[in-house]
Design an enzyme around this catalytic site. Structure first.
Site, PDB file in Angstrom:
ATOM      1  N   ARG A  82      47.402   6.497  42.613  1.00  0.00           N
ATOM      2  CA  ARG A  82      48.823   6.273  42.386  1.00  0.00           C
ATOM      3  C   ARG A  82      49.554   7.615  42.371  1.00  0.00           C
ATOM      4  O   ARG A  82      49.213   8.509  41.595  1.00  0.00           O
ATOM      5  CB  ARG A  82      49.043   5.553  41.048  1.00  0.00           C
ATOM      6  CG  ARG A  82      50.515   5.315  40.774  1.00  0.00           C
ATOM      7  CD  ARG A  82      50.805   4.879  39.350  1.00  0.00           C
ATOM      8  NE  ARG A  82      52.256   4.891  39.156  1.00  0.00           N
ATOM      9  CZ  ARG A  82      52.862   4.995  37.987  1.00  0.00           C
ATOM     10  NH1 ARG A  82      52.152   5.096  36.879  1.00  0.00           N
ATOM     11  NH2 ARG A  82      54.175   5.019  37.921  1.00  0.00           N
ATOM     12  N   HIS A 127      59.831   8.151  39.941  1.00  0.00           N
ATOM     13  CA  HIS A 127      59.175   8.621  38.729  1.00  0.00           C
ATOM     14  C   HIS A 127      60.002   9.776  38.155  1.00  0.00           C
ATOM     15  O   HIS A 127      59.534  10.900  38.026  1.00  0.00           O
ATOM     16  CB  HIS A 127      57.731   9.055  39.017  1.00  0.00           C
ATOM     17  CG  HIS A 127      56.854   9.058  37.804  1.00  0.00           C
ATOM     18  ND1 HIS A 127      55.620   8.438  37.771  1.00  0.00           N
ATOM     19  CD2 HIS A 127      57.025   9.593  36.577  1.00  0.00           C
ATOM     20  CE1 HIS A 127      55.071   8.614  36.575  1.00  0.00           C
ATOM     21  NE2 HIS A 127      55.903   9.319  35.841  1.00  0.00           N
ATOM     22  N   GLU A 172      58.657   3.362  34.157  1.00  0.00           N
ATOM     23  CA  GLU A 172      59.123   3.465  32.772  1.00  0.00           C
ATOM     24  C   GLU A 172      60.643   3.589  32.657  1.00  0.00           C
ATOM     25  O   GLU A 172      61.185   4.605  32.202  1.00  0.00           O
ATOM     26  CB  GLU A 172      58.435   4.637  32.063  1.00  0.00           C
ATOM     27  CG  GLU A 172      56.930   4.481  31.978  1.00  0.00           C
ATOM     28  CD  GLU A 172      56.265   5.573  31.144  1.00  0.00           C
ATOM     29  OE1 GLU A 172      56.981   6.513  30.714  1.00  0.00           O
ATOM     30  OE2 GLU A 172      55.051   5.489  30.926  1.00  0.00           O
ATOM     31  N   ASN A 314      52.178   0.669  31.548  1.00  0.00           N
ATOM     32  CA  ASN A 314      51.721   1.948  31.014  1.00  0.00           C
ATOM     33  C   ASN A 314      51.590   1.844  29.504  1.00  0.00           C
ATOM     34  O   ASN A 314      52.532   1.416  28.824  1.00  0.00           O
ATOM     35  CB  ASN A 314      52.719   3.070  31.331  1.00  0.00           C
ATOM     36  CG  ASN A 314      52.798   3.394  32.802  1.00  0.00           C
ATOM     37  OD1 ASN A 314      52.046   2.874  33.613  1.00  0.00           O
ATOM     38  ND2 ASN A 314      53.723   4.269  33.160  1.00  0.00           N
ATOM     39  N   TYR A 316      49.723   3.841  25.881  1.00  0.00           N
ATOM     40  CA  TYR A 316      49.002   4.982  25.317  1.00  0.00           C
ATOM     41  C   TYR A 316      48.612   4.801  23.859  1.00  0.00           C
ATOM     42  O   TYR A 316      47.547   5.245  23.444  1.00  0.00           O
ATOM     43  CB  TYR A 316      49.846   6.258  25.451  1.00  0.00           C
ATOM     44  CG  TYR A 316      49.994   6.744  26.861  1.00  0.00           C
ATOM     45  CD1 TYR A 316      49.070   7.613  27.432  1.00  0.00           C
ATOM     46  CD2 TYR A 316      51.054   6.313  27.653  1.00  0.00           C
ATOM     47  CE1 TYR A 316      49.203   8.058  28.740  1.00  0.00           C
ATOM     48  CE2 TYR A 316      51.200   6.744  28.969  1.00  0.00           C
ATOM     49  CZ  TYR A 316      50.267   7.616  29.498  1.00  0.00           C
ATOM     50  OH  TYR A 316      50.400   8.042  30.797  1.00  0.00           O
ATOM     51  N   GLU A 375      49.097   3.395  33.955  1.00  0.00           N
ATOM     52  CA  GLU A 375      48.838   4.640  33.234  1.00  0.00           C
ATOM     53  C   GLU A 375      48.154   4.317  31.917  1.00  0.00           C
ATOM     54  O   GLU A 375      48.563   3.396  31.214  1.00  0.00           O
ATOM     55  CB  GLU A 375      50.119   5.429  32.909  1.00  0.00           C
ATOM     56  CG  GLU A 375      50.791   6.099  34.073  1.00  0.00           C
ATOM     57  CD  GLU A 375      52.034   6.882  33.644  1.00  0.00           C
ATOM     58  OE1 GLU A 375      52.089   7.343  32.478  1.00  0.00           O
ATOM     59  OE2 GLU A 375      52.941   7.035  34.473  1.00  0.00           O
ATOM     60  N   GLU A 426      53.661  18.549  31.801  1.00  0.00           N
ATOM     61  CA  GLU A 426      53.851  17.382  30.947  1.00  0.00           C
ATOM     62  C   GLU A 426      55.298  17.353  30.430  1.00  0.00           C
ATOM     63  O   GLU A 426      55.573  17.466  29.242  1.00  0.00           O
ATOM     64  CB  GLU A 426      52.825  17.383  29.807  1.00  0.00           C
ATOM     65  CG  GLU A 426      52.828  16.148  28.936  1.00  0.00           C
ATOM     66  CD  GLU A 426      52.801  14.845  29.716  1.00  0.00           C
ATOM     67  OE1 GLU A 426      53.480  13.903  29.285  1.00  0.00           O
ATOM     68  OE2 GLU A 426      52.135  14.767  30.767  1.00  0.00           O
TER      69      GLU A 426
END
Length: 480
Positions: A82, A127, A172, A314, A316, A375, A426
């Site tokens: 991806r 993105h 997102e 996604n 986390y 993700e 990041e």
């Protein structure tokens, strides 16, 4: 012994094991070959916006290192990858008036190299790196962006669609709207109107996604034969006190305001009544003449509902929610449990069970759609250690919870992408936080991609059914 071995089960045949990246985080070449400026180019060049004043000017130099990235993917033994297209790289001013063929050629070369290596591309259209020229006229707060995004999607489908069969419209939208136009901590850094701007941006993000989906569905699907959806991010929320009803209710509101903000219109039609009612009540209580949440027309509701071939997700971490009576949000606050393992990111605590619960929630809330986890991963910071035991622990336990969701809860799991292929920029944390399976040695001008031990673990335990691995690769990885 792994839990997955105790379950005596596996994901379905054809399960899409993948890893992921994003254009601004890895490509670099920020002004190369006619590329236009993005909002992240401008934001990162604003002092004190990014940790250490880092930027994505070079990043991982993936624009010039297609071969190196393919080697990393082949080492990892994934069959899917991806990545995202940089809108300003192919449309410098964000419109189709001027196309940058050199930018398009980069993505053709990347896709061709992936296909040559028997790796299937999974392409994200957006993105977060919006052309700065579009932000100059309001960005996602300006409704004209819906048409601009539709035109952009049309160009990319037309150019790459014969080779790409898996599309993600927007990554997102929650982060784009809230952090970009509310808190202002992400590009474009807008925080002048935090009570209303995120909802306006979110409204336009949903309409833009729907238009891109319809362009593909009406114009390209029959001849190109791909699938397309949106990727939505969400934490899972547990009540801080499970015996306290107001905390139980607060936890559900957290999920509905995070996931449901975008999932409910796409899968169920319109914003949820819970979200509409709370925002309307709080808007009127604050003396506003109407709700801060815009309304869709009946035609717009119908246009957006059903614009999905799958649920891109996604995830986390998990949070603990409890009731608070704030007048500007959903009446909930969140914390984490101090017993949960920490990561390199303040916001990311390790709680694998929340992954299974939120996957089950998606099944129950949105009609059991096919789910692609686009993700999932964990960060490190501080001294580099290629023996990344935290990441191995994280993947082992989170993937096992996803397997339980599939085997025991009946979630229609179709794929999983580990975030991320390599250490990269990041966002506002610069290069301090590292999510990569591969370490990128930034002290070496050639930016070598060096496998961490999690690379060996990921393909050995999860990417099963592939050809036998190159013994020299395995030997090198086991020595880490």
């Amino acid at each position: 012994m792994l839990d997955v071995e105790m379950l005596y089960g596996h994901f379905p045949g054809g399960f899409m094991w993948s890893t992921a990246s994003a254009s601004y985080q890895i490509e670099g070449a920020w002004r190369a070959d006619g590329k236009g400026l993005s909002i992240w180019d401008k934001f990162a060049h604003t002092p004190e916006k990014i940790s250490q004043d880092d930027n994505g000017d070079i990043a991982c130099d993936s624009y010039n290192k297609i071969a190196e990235d393919i080697i990393s993917l082949k080492t990892l033994r994934v069959r899917h990858y991806r990545f995202s297209v940089s809108w300003p790289r192919i449309m410098p001013d964000g419109t189709n008036k001027k196309m940058n063929e050199a930018g398009l050629n980069y993505y053709h070369r990347l896709v061709d190299a992936l296909l040559e290596a028997n790796i299937t591309p999974q392409v994200t259209l957006y993105h977060w790196d919006l052309p700065q020229a579009l932000q100059d006229v309001g960005g996602w707060e300006n409704e004209t962006i819906v048409e601009r995004f539709r035109d952009y999607a049309d160009v990319v489908f037309n150019s790459l669609g014969d080779k790409v069969k898996f599309w993600i419209t927007i990554n997102e939208p929650y982060i784009v709207a809230l952090h970009g136009y509310g808190h202002g901590i992400f590009a474009p850094g807008i925080n002048a109107n935090p009570g209303t701007a995120p909802y306006i941006a979110g409204h336009n993000l949903l309409k833009a996604h729907a238009e891109a989906w319809h362009v593909y569905n009406d114009k390209y699907r029959a001849k190109q034969g791909g699938i397309i959806g949106i990727t939505i991010n969400s934490d899972w929320a547990e009540p801080r006190n499970p015996y306290k009803q107001e905390d139980v209710d607060a936890a559900m509101r957290v999920v509905q305001f995070m996931m449901g903000w975008f999932a409910h219109p796409v899968f169920n039609g319109d914003y949820s009544d819970l979200m509409k009612n709370i925002i309307r009540e709080r808007s009127l209580a604050a003396g506003r003449p109407q709700s801060r949440l815009p309304e869709f027309t009946p035609a717009e509701v119908a246009r957006i509902k059903g614009t999905h071939d799958y649920f891109g997700f996604n995830h986390y971490t998990t949070v603990l929610a409890f009731y608070v009576d704030f007048q500007n949000q959903e009446g909930a606050a969140v914390i984490s449990d101090r017993t949960w393992l920490e990561s390199g990111s303040d916001w990311l605590k390790v709680n694998p069970m929340g992954f299974r619960k939120i996957l089950k929630f998606i099944k129950d809330e949105y009609g059991n759609p096919p789910v692609f986890v686009t993700e999932n991963g964990v960060s490190e910071r501080g001294p580099v250690n290629l023996n990344d035991t935290l990441r191995i622990h994280y993947y082992e336990n989170y993937i096992n919870q996803a397997l339980k969701a599939y085997l025991l809860d009946g979630v229609d799991m179709r794929g999983y992408a580990a975030w991320s292929l390599m250490d990269n920029l990041e966002w506002t944390m610069g290069y301090d936080e590292r999510f990569g399976l591969f370490y990128v040695n930034r002290s070496d001008p050639s930016l070598p991609r060096i496998p961490k031990k999690s690379v060996w673990h990921y393909f050995k335990h999860w990417c099963q059914g592939y050809p036998k691995q190159n013994s020299s690769i395995i030997t090198r990885l086991r020595e880490l």
